[in-house]
Design an enzyme around this catalytic site. Structure first.
Site, mmCIF file in Angstrom:
data_model
loop_
_atom_site.group_PDB
_atom_site.id
_atom_site.type_symbol
_atom_site.label_atom_id
_atom_site.label_comp_id
_atom_site.label_asym_id
_atom_site.label_seq_id
_atom_site.Cartn_x
_atom_site.Cartn_y
_atom_site.Cartn_z
ATOM 1 N N ARG A 60 -14.831 4.087 10.777
ATOM 2 C CA ARG A 60 -13.823 3.396 9.989
ATOM 3 C C ARG A 60 -13.573 1.986 10.543
ATOM 4 O O ARG A 60 -13.482 1.014 9.818
ATOM 5 C CB ARG A 60 -12.521 4.208 10.082
ATOM 6 C CG ARG A 60 -11.766 4.308 8.819
ATOM 7 C CD ARG A 60 -10.586 5.246 8.988
ATOM 8 N NE ARG A 60 -10.871 6.590 8.557
ATOM 9 C CZ ARG A 60 -11.082 6.966 7.304
ATOM 10 N NH1 ARG A 60 -11.041 6.086 6.336
ATOM 11 N NH2 ARG A 60 -11.320 8.204 6.995
ATOM 12 N N ASN A 102 -0.383 -3.362 -0.608
ATOM 13 C CA ASN A 102 -1.058 -2.374 -1.442
ATOM 14 C C ASN A 102 -0.158 -2.022 -2.610
ATOM 15 O O ASN A 102 1.067 -2.134 -2.519
ATOM 16 C CB ASN A 102 -1.338 -1.100 -0.638
ATOM 17 C CG ASN A 102 -2.104 -0.072 -1.451
ATOM 18 O OD1 ASN A 102 -3.059 -0.413 -2.160
ATOM 19 N ND2 ASN A 102 -1.698 1.185 -1.379
ATOM 20 N N HIS A 104 0.621 1.248 -5.201
ATOM 21 C CA HIS A 104 0.410 2.690 -5.350
ATOM 22 C C HIS A 104 1.152 3.154 -6.600
ATOM 23 O O HIS A 104 2.300 2.742 -6.821
ATOM 24 C CB HIS A 104 0.930 3.428 -4.112
ATOM 25 C CG HIS A 104 0.659 4.895 -4.164
ATOM 26 N ND1 HIS A 104 -0.589 5.431 -3.902
ATOM 27 C CD2 HIS A 104 1.460 5.939 -4.483
ATOM 28 C CE1 HIS A 104 -0.535 6.744 -4.046
ATOM 29 N NE2 HIS A 104 0.688 7.079 -4.402
HETATM 30 C C1 GAR Z 1 -4.016 1.568 -9.776
HETATM 31 O O1 GAR Z 1 -3.298 2.406 -10.633
HETATM 32 C C2 GAR Z 1 -3.459 1.630 -8.373
HETATM 33 O O2 GAR Z 1 -2.065 1.772 -8.343
HETATM 34 C C3 GAR Z 1 -4.143 2.862 -7.842
HETATM 35 O O3 GAR Z 1 -5.455 2.772 -8.322
HETATM 36 C C4 GAR Z 1 -5.430 2.085 -9.578
HETATM 37 C C5 GAR Z 1 -6.433 0.953 -9.502
HETATM 38 O O4 GAR Z 1 -6.574 0.367 -10.766
HETATM 39 N N1 GAR Z 1 -4.120 2.902 -6.419
HETATM 40 C C6 GAR Z 1 -4.017 4.025 -5.697
HETATM 41 O O5 GAR Z 1 -3.973 5.125 -6.191
HETATM 42 C C7 GAR Z 1 -3.974 3.796 -4.194
HETATM 43 N N2 GAR Z 1 -3.578 4.961 -3.513
HETATM 44 P P1 GAR Z 1 -7.241 -1.058 -10.926
HETATM 45 O O6 GAR Z 1 -8.598 -0.994 -10.195
HETATM 46 O O7 GAR Z 1 -7.422 -1.185 -12.399
HETATM 47 O O8 GAR Z 1 -6.330 -2.082 -10.343
#
Ligand code: GAR
Length: 196
Positions: A60, A102, A104
């Site tokens: 990582r 980030n 979420h």
């Molecule tokens: C979004 O809904 C974001 O909130 C989620 O992934 C999607 C990405 O969409 N993130 C997570 O779940 C992180 N834990 P995008 O690629 O269209 O921005």
């Protein structure tokens, strides 16, 4: 920005950053997946994009060090993650502390991790939403910068709820990044401190 997939939040930040008074520029996109649709979003906007496949690294931290080098080469100040589905090493989270954001798709601390919308439906909550937060080492936790709530409606599926929340994600992420870029919110002693 760090992405792994679709790139709709990337698009919303690119659009917001077009405003002449927006205090940040989207200068580099890094994806750990070479087939991420978000790479086309970057390309269409003329933003440099790089693929750094995590499976090419033995740990990582080794992967995170490759990302760190790419960020430094491009003289990046802030890192906004959107749908970047890798957990960072403690080293990376510490190195970029206060400069790492980030989004979420839940009202954290509720429903971290994956299958977020199904978690919300299974819990029977009446509201869900999205959170922009500073990244700390633990998964999907860290001081909140912005949140938006939406109702969970009768008959919702994970897909309908995700779509309702995504509309709000596209509003709050540009606002949150603006606050951080203007230093109107900073991470101090493990908390978000807002300055008026
Ligand atoms: C979004 O809904 C974001 O909130 C989620 O992934 C999607 C990405 O969409 N993130 C997570 O779940 C992180 N834990 P995008 O690629 O269209 O921005």
């Amino acid at each position: 920005m760090l992405i792994s997939g679709r790139g709709s939040n990337l698009q919303s930040l690119i659009d917001a950053a077009k405003a002449p008074d927006y205090p940040a520029e989207i200068a580099l996109v890094i994806s750990n997946k070479e087939n991420a649709a978000g790479l086309c979003v970057a390309q269409n906007a003329g933003i440099p994009a790089r693929v750094i496949p995590h499976q090419n690294y033995e740990s990582r931290e080794a992967f995170d060090r490759a990302i760190d080098m790419a960020l430094r080469e491009a003289k990046i100040d802030l890192v906004a993650e959107a749908g970047f589905m890798r957990i960072h090493s403690e080293w990376f989270a510490k190195t970029w502390e206060g400069k790492l954001l980030n989004i979420h798709p839940s009202l954290l601390p509720l429903f971290p991790g994956i299958r977020v919308h199904q978690q919300a439906l299974d819990a029977g909550v009446k509201e869900s939403g999205c959170t922009v937060h500073f990244i700390v080492h633990e998964l999907d936790s860290g001081p909140t910068i912005a949140q938006a709530a939406v109702p969970v409606l009768p008959g919702d599926t994970a897909e309908t709820l995700a779509a309702r929340i995504l509309v709000e994600e596209h509003k709050i992420y540009p606002q949150a990044l603006k606050l951080v870029a203007e230093k109107k919110v900073v991470l101090k002693d493990g908390k978000s401190v807002f300055r008026t």
